[in-house]
Design a protein around this motif. Structure first.
Motif, PDB file in Angstrom:
ATOM      1  N   TYR A 116       1.322 -44.797   7.887  1.00 38.83           N
ATOM      2  CA  TYR A 116       0.917 -45.240   8.679  1.00 38.83           C
ATOM      3  C   TYR A 116       1.115 -47.055   8.321  1.00 38.83           C
ATOM      4  CZ  TYR A 116      -3.070 -41.835   7.954  1.00 38.83           C
ATOM      5  OH  TYR A 116      -3.906 -40.643   8.112  1.00 38.83           O
ATOM      6  N   LEU A 117       0.555 -47.503   9.776  1.00 36.76           N
ATOM      7  CA  LEU A 117       1.167 -48.404   9.789  1.00 36.76           C
ATOM      8  C   LEU A 117      -0.082 -49.532   9.761  1.00 36.76           C
ATOM      9  CD1 LEU A 117       4.591 -49.334  12.256  1.00 36.76           C
ATOM     10  CD2 LEU A 117       2.464 -51.072  12.130  1.00 36.76           C
ATOM     11  N   VAL A 118      -0.166 -50.720   9.603  1.00 38.90           N
ATOM     12  CA  VAL A 118      -0.693 -51.694   9.095  1.00 38.90           C
ATOM     13  C   VAL A 118       0.074 -53.322   9.431  1.00 38.90           C
ATOM     14  CG1 VAL A 118      -2.701 -52.812   8.113  1.00 38.90           C
ATOM     15  CG2 VAL A 118      -1.790 -50.621   7.208  1.00 38.90           C
ATOM     16  N   TYR A 119      -0.459 -53.609  10.430  1.00 42.39           N
ATOM     17  CA  TYR A 119      -0.244 -55.155  11.209  1.00 42.39           C
ATOM     18  C   TYR A 119      -0.962 -55.936  10.894  1.00 42.39           C
ATOM     19  CZ  TYR A 119       0.688 -59.013  14.766  1.00 42.39           C
ATOM     20  OH  TYR A 119       1.303 -59.611  15.406  1.00 42.39           O
ATOM     21  N   LEU A 120      -0.221 -57.342  10.019  1.00 42.42           N
ATOM     22  CA  LEU A 120      -1.088 -57.918   9.695  1.00 42.42           C
ATOM     23  C   LEU A 120      -0.578 -59.868  10.715  1.00 42.42           C
ATOM     24  CD1 LEU A 120      -0.663 -57.767   5.915  1.00 42.42           C
ATOM     25  CD2 LEU A 120      -2.159 -56.970   7.217  1.00 42.42           C
ATOM     26  N   SER A 121      -1.351 -60.405  11.572  1.00 41.00           N
ATOM     27  CA  SER A 121      -0.846 -61.163  12.288  1.00 41.00           C
ATOM     28  C   SER A 121      -0.292 -62.155  11.981  1.00 41.00           C
ATOM     29  CB  SER A 121      -2.362 -61.157  13.078  1.00 41.00           C
ATOM     30  OG  SER A 121      -3.509 -61.994  12.092  1.00 41.00           O
ATOM     31  N   VAL A 137      -6.877 -65.179  14.860  1.00 40.56           N
ATOM     32  CA  VAL A 137      -8.942 -66.254  13.826  1.00 40.56           C
ATOM     33  C   VAL A 137      -9.317 -65.118  13.844  1.00 40.56           C
ATOM     34  CG1 VAL A 137      -9.161 -67.722  15.667  1.00 40.56           C
ATOM     35  CG2 VAL A 137      -9.846 -65.919  16.301  1.00 40.56           C
ATOM     36  N   GLY A 138      -8.975 -63.199  12.925  1.00 40.37           N
ATOM     37  CA  GLY A 138      -9.672 -62.982  12.901  1.00 40.37           C
ATOM     38  C   GLY A 138      -9.061 -61.214  13.604  1.00 40.37           C
ATOM     39  N   GLY A 139      -8.980 -60.393  12.518  1.00 38.11           N
ATOM     40  CA  GLY A 139      -8.957 -59.237  12.753  1.00 38.11           C
ATOM     41  C   GLY A 139      -8.836 -58.045  14.067  1.00 38.11           C
ATOM     42  N   ASN A 140      -9.929 -58.820  14.767  1.00 34.20           N
ATOM     43  CA  ASN A 140     -10.007 -58.174  15.613  1.00 34.20           C
ATOM     44  C   ASN A 140     -10.340 -59.405  17.016  1.00 34.20           C
ATOM     45  OD1 ASN A 140     -10.606 -55.367  14.759  1.00 34.20           O
ATOM     46  ND2 ASN A 140     -12.696 -55.733  13.885  1.00 34.20           N
ATOM     47  N   GLN A 141      -9.412 -60.146  16.955  1.00 36.21           N
ATOM     48  CA  GLN A 141      -9.501 -61.288  17.504  1.00 36.21           C
ATOM     49  C   GLN A 141      -7.723 -61.629  17.753  1.00 36.21           C
ATOM     50  OE1 GLN A 141     -12.239 -62.281  15.050  1.00 36.21           O
ATOM     51  NE2 GLN A 141     -13.766 -60.908  16.489  1.00 36.21           N
ATOM     52  N   LEU A 142      -6.971 -60.436  17.821  1.00 32.17           N
ATOM     53  CA  LEU A 142      -5.533 -60.793  18.307  1.00 32.17           C
ATOM     54  C   LEU A 142      -5.179 -61.633  19.163  1.00 32.17           C
ATOM     55  CD1 LEU A 142      -4.545 -57.657  16.834  1.00 32.17           C
ATOM     56  CD2 LEU A 142      -4.612 -59.827  15.534  1.00 32.17           C
ATOM     57  N   LEU A 143      -4.486 -62.215  19.092  1.00 34.64           N
ATOM     58  CA  LEU A 143      -3.771 -62.621  20.559  1.00 34.64           C
ATOM     59  C   LEU A 143      -3.385 -61.827  21.322  1.00 34.64           C
ATOM     60  CD1 LEU A 143      -1.486 -65.551  19.536  1.00 34.64           C
ATOM     61  CD2 LEU A 143      -3.925 -65.940  20.075  1.00 34.64           C
ATOM     62  N   ASP A 144      -3.453 -62.238  22.653  1.00 35.00           N
ATOM     63  CA  ASP A 144      -3.260 -61.441  23.971  1.00 35.00           C
ATOM     64  C   ASP A 144      -1.263 -60.648  23.812  1.00 35.00           C
ATOM     65  OD1 ASP A 144      -5.878 -61.596  24.572  1.00 35.00           O
ATOM     66  OD2 ASP A 144      -4.715 -63.342  26.328  1.00 35.00           O
ATOM     67  N   ARG A 145      -0.651 -61.184  23.651  1.00 33.48           N
ATOM     68  CA  ARG A 145      -0.092 -60.487  23.785  1.00 33.48           C
ATOM     69  C   ARG A 145       0.309 -59.478  22.476  1.00 33.48           C
ATOM     70  NH1 ARG A 145       1.654 -66.244  24.330  1.00 33.48           N
ATOM     71  NH2 ARG A 145       2.438 -66.754  25.996  1.00 33.48           N
ATOM     72  N   PRO A 170      -5.562 -61.193   7.469  1.00 30.39           N
ATOM     73  CA  PRO A 170      -4.681 -61.694   6.036  1.00 30.39           C
ATOM     74  C   PRO A 170      -5.408 -63.038   5.837  1.00 30.39           C
ATOM     75  CG  PRO A 170      -3.532 -61.473   8.479  1.00 30.39           C
ATOM     76  CD  PRO A 170      -4.427 -60.954   8.491  1.00 30.39           C
ATOM     77  N   TYR A 171      -5.394 -63.520   6.459  1.00 26.27           N
ATOM     78  CA  TYR A 171      -6.148 -64.981   5.813  1.00 26.27           C
ATOM     79  C   TYR A 171      -7.547 -65.272   5.535  1.00 26.27           C
ATOM     80  CZ  TYR A 171      -1.508 -65.209   8.664  1.00 26.27           C
ATOM     81  OH  TYR A 171      -0.547 -64.729   8.790  1.00 26.27           O
ATOM     82  N   SER A 172      -7.979 -63.484   4.427  1.00 27.51           N
ATOM     83  CA  SER A 172      -8.982 -63.873   3.810  1.00 27.51           C
ATOM     84  C   SER A 172      -8.601 -63.207   3.212  1.00 27.51           C
ATOM     85  CB  SER A 172     -10.426 -63.980   5.181  1.00 27.51           C
ATOM     86  OG  SER A 172     -11.300 -64.081   3.968  1.00 27.51           O
ATOM     87  N   VAL A 173      -9.819 -63.416   2.421  1.00 26.04           N
ATOM     88  CA  VAL A 173      -9.753 -62.553   0.526  1.00 26.04           C
ATOM     89  C   VAL A 173     -11.170 -60.933   0.957  1.00 26.04           C
ATOM     90  CG1 VAL A 173     -11.911 -64.052  -0.186  1.00 26.04           C
ATOM     91  CG2 VAL A 173      -9.403 -62.655  -1.799  1.00 26.04           C
ATOM     92  N   ASP A 174     -11.477 -61.487   1.661  1.00 28.97           N
ATOM     93  CA  ASP A 174     -12.482 -60.551   2.028  1.00 28.97           C
ATOM     94  C   ASP A 174     -12.840 -59.981   3.411  1.00 28.97           C
ATOM     95  OD1 ASP A 174     -13.362 -62.595   2.950  1.00 28.97           O
ATOM     96  OD2 ASP A 174     -14.954 -62.941   1.802  1.00 28.97           O
ATOM     97  N   ASN A 175     -11.895 -60.130   4.246  1.00 24.33           N
ATOM     98  CA  ASN A 175     -11.652 -59.965   6.327  1.00 24.33           C
ATOM     99  C   ASN A 175     -12.206 -60.422   6.414  1.00 24.33           C
ATOM    100  OD1 ASN A 175      -9.827 -58.106   7.459  1.00 24.33           O
ATOM    101  ND2 ASN A 175     -11.244 -56.185   7.720  1.00 24.33           N
ATOM    102  N   ARG A 176     -13.111 -61.598   6.487  1.00 28.92           N
ATOM    103  CA  ARG A 176     -13.880 -62.377   6.795  1.00 28.92           C
ATOM    104  C   ARG A 176     -12.830 -62.918   8.045  1.00 28.92           C
ATOM    105  NH1 ARG A 176     -17.524 -65.979   5.081  1.00 28.92           N
ATOM    106  NH2 ARG A 176     -15.859 -66.671   3.692  1.00 28.92           N
ATOM    107  N   GLY A 177     -12.862 -62.780   9.172  1.00 29.50           N
ATOM    108  CA  GLY A 177     -11.976 -63.747  10.482  1.00 29.50           C
ATOM    109  C   GLY A 177     -13.324 -65.331  10.585  1.00 29.50           C
ATOM    110  N   LEU A 178     -12.043 -65.951  11.327  1.00 32.46           N
ATOM    111  CA  LEU A 178     -12.755 -67.899  11.140  1.00 32.46           C
ATOM    112  C   LEU A 178     -14.105 -67.365  12.048  1.00 32.46           C
ATOM    113  CD1 LEU A 178      -9.581 -69.169  12.160  1.00 32.46           C
ATOM    114  CD2 LEU A 178     -10.218 -68.131   9.387  1.00 32.46           C
TER     115      LEU A 178
END
Length: 313
Positions: free
Chosen positions: A57-62, A67-75, A98-106
């Motif tokens: 398993y590979l987990v990518y941390l942006s 601004v969120g785990g599901n809002q990555l930059l296009d690149r 990764p920049y949130s203790v509870d996975n809440r995006g901005l």
């Protein structure tokens, strides 16, 4: 106009600097300890469980620009799709912020309008630097993660979110399947911070840093290996070995010093990449000497590491 913009940036950064450590502390005091006990206290024995079709398993941390785990930059999104193709036997996951203790995006907060405005302005190139508030906010959380006072609360919360994400994507507790944490930029520190707790729960952890900025984190004592991939033109990643005394040559007994001495750190320059932008690790137009794009060079380097570890090389 410039003075007005600078004033907004300075005031906002000061407020964020004060609030950043309080987010993790408040989460821990309100519900964190109870959640963590429920998550980690009743793990199964560390034995191989059949039925998982993923080899790893590979987990990518942006990076700090997201601004969120599901809002990555296009690149980043495009690069991850090519990585999934290159590693068909590895489950690639990218839904943890990764920049949130509870996975809440901005965009999931009371301040959603501010972050949405800044994110939109960045994508349309209209705000002329104000969007850097997103980076500043996330950088402050990198510093929280690296802080021995506040970091453990943030890092155990992040470890919990990674653990939950792994299980959502099919990871079976006790399976012994290897997990690679791939951290870009500030995601390097977040990978190490969470690795201490994940490895303590019996998950075999390896870390791949892509231009990562990280300190002398205790997570280094528990991971199997750290690969630090950098570009020769990336000056930002040099902040780590300069700003964190534990990474200085004068600290051979630090977690970093031990990991280096034990041969568990591999540093590799993979090309002429900058830290961010079109000339960085995920650039699809910048081309290396062998004709591959920078995004392809980075993908191939990560895929080679993952395949080598899984094959036992």
């Amino acid at each position: 106009m410039i003075t007005w913009a600078l004033g907004i940036i300075l005031v906002t950064v000061v407020v964020l600097a004060v609030l950043s450590p309080l987010e993790s502390a408040r989460w821990w005091a309100d519900r964190g300890e109870v959640e963590i006990r429920r998550t980690f206290d009743h793990l199964p024995a560390r034995e191989v469980v059949d039925g998982d079709d993923a080899e790893a398993y590979l987990v990518y941390l942006s990076g700090v620009g997201d601004v969120g785990g599901n809002q990555l930059l296009d690149r980043e999104t495009a690069w991850l799709e090519t990585l999934r193709v290159a590693l068909p036997a590895t489950r690639v996951i990218a839904d943890v912020f990764p920049y949130s203790v509870d996975n809440r995006g901005l965009l999931q907060r009371a301040t959603e309008r501010l972050w949405a405005w800044l994110d939109q302005g960045r994508r349309t190139r209209r705000l002329k630097g104000l969007h850097m508030l997103i980076n500043a906010r996330n950088v402050l959380h990198v510093l929280v993660s690296a802080d021995p006072r506040y970091g453990p609360a943030h890092n155990i919360g992040l470890a919990q979110e990674i653990w939950r994400s792994l299980q959502r994507h099919g990871y079976r507790p006790g399976s012994g399947r290897r997990v690679f944490l791939v951290g870009y930029s500030g995601g390097g520190q977040m990978s190490l911070g969470s690795a201490w707790f994940l490895a303590g729960a019996g998950v075999p952890i390896s870390i791949i840093s892509i231009g990562g900025v990280f300190g002398d984190d205790p997570g280094l004592d528990r991971i199997d290996h750290l690969w630090h991939l950098t570009g020769s033109a990336d000056r930002v990643q040099l902040i780590g070995p300069v700003a964190f005394p534990g990474r200085w040559p004068t600290a051979p007994l630090s977690s970093w010093g031990r990991a280096v001495r034990e041969g568990r750190v591999t540093r590799r320059i993979i090309g002429g990449m900058r830290h961010d932008g079109a000339q960085a690790y995920f650039g699809r137009r910048a081309v290396a000497e062998d004709g591959r794009t920078y995004a392809e060079v980075t993908r191939d380097a990560v895929a080679e590491i993952v395949e080598g570890v899984v094959a036992g090389r």
